[in-house]
Scaffold this active site. Structure first.
Site, short mmCIF file in Angstrom:
data_model
loop_
_atom_site.label_atom_id
_atom_site.label_comp_id
_atom_site.label_asym_id
_atom_site.label_seq_id
_atom_site.Cartn_x
_atom_site.Cartn_y
_atom_site.Cartn_z
N ARG A 67 -4.40 -18.05 3.97
CA ARG A 67 -5.83 -17.92 4.22
C ARG A 67 -6.65 -18.94 3.43
NH1 ARG A 67 -3.30 -13.21 4.20
NH2 ARG A 67 -3.85 -12.81 2.04
N GLU A 104 1.07 -8.66 -7.45
CA GLU A 104 0.94 -7.21 -7.56
C GLU A 104 1.98 -6.42 -6.78
OE1 GLU A 104 -2.35 -8.65 -4.72
OE2 GLU A 104 -1.43 -9.34 -6.56
#
Length: 181
Positions: A67, A104
């Site tokens: 992105r 994460e």
């Protein structure tokens, strides 16, 4: 910029960012920019606003796959800068510079073409989201290997509650939309 000046951008993003709880893993709330990308007028409005938030004199925007490509390239175009993609491992020929890092919900490796940035180049790192800061920190570390001048990092969305900024000490940061939760 005042809160009232940001209200139209915040409202636009609130209606153009989809949320998917539990993706890609339980406990993660994925923010999807596809609705923004499919609305040409909204995307143009965001890019026009975004360019007012970044420093002047940028020679290269470095965008992180995937992105960061989609958002970084039009931002680079708007300000007259070159665009350098940071890719996932195994996508580049030759001997790309690379870095492995934790994020994460797993680990990853990013790479950049070995001769992509000249020493001293004034660069800005761009990505869609600043969450815990792992990808941004890795991208900055990788870019700095080229002995460039990093003018900062900028994101479409910052999830302030995840403290990603803490992983990027001394780096000027901007975000188009900051979410406090």
């Amino acid at each position: 910029m005042t809160d009232s000046a940001l209200a139209p951008i915040d409202a636009l993003l609130r209606t153009h960012i989809a949320e998917y709880p539990g993706f890609p893993t339980p406990g993660v709330l994925f923010r999807d920019i596809t609705p923004l990308l499919r609305d040409a007028a909204a995307l143009r409005t965001v890019i026009q606003h975004w360019k007012t938030l970044i420093p002047e004199g940028i020679e290269y925007i470095v965008g992180t796959e995937a992105r960061g490509f989609v958002l970084g390239a039009p931002l680079a175009y708007e300000i007259g800068a070159g665009f350098i993609p940071v890719r996932k491992a195994g996508k580049l020929p030759g001997n790309p510079a690379g870095l492995s890092y934790d994020l994460e919900y797993g680990s990853a490796r990013i790479e950049i073409p070995e001769n992509s940035l000249p020493a001293g180049a004034r660069t800005l790192v761009v990505d869609d989201l600043l969450a815990t800061g792992g990808t941004a920190a890795a991208t900055l570390e990788l870019v700095r290997r080229f002995d460039v001048e990093v003018l900062g990092a900028t994101f479409l969305i910052e999830l302030a509650g995840l403290a990603g900024r803490d992983q990027l000490p001394g780096v000027p940061l901007t975000a188009v939309w900051t979410i406090q939760d």
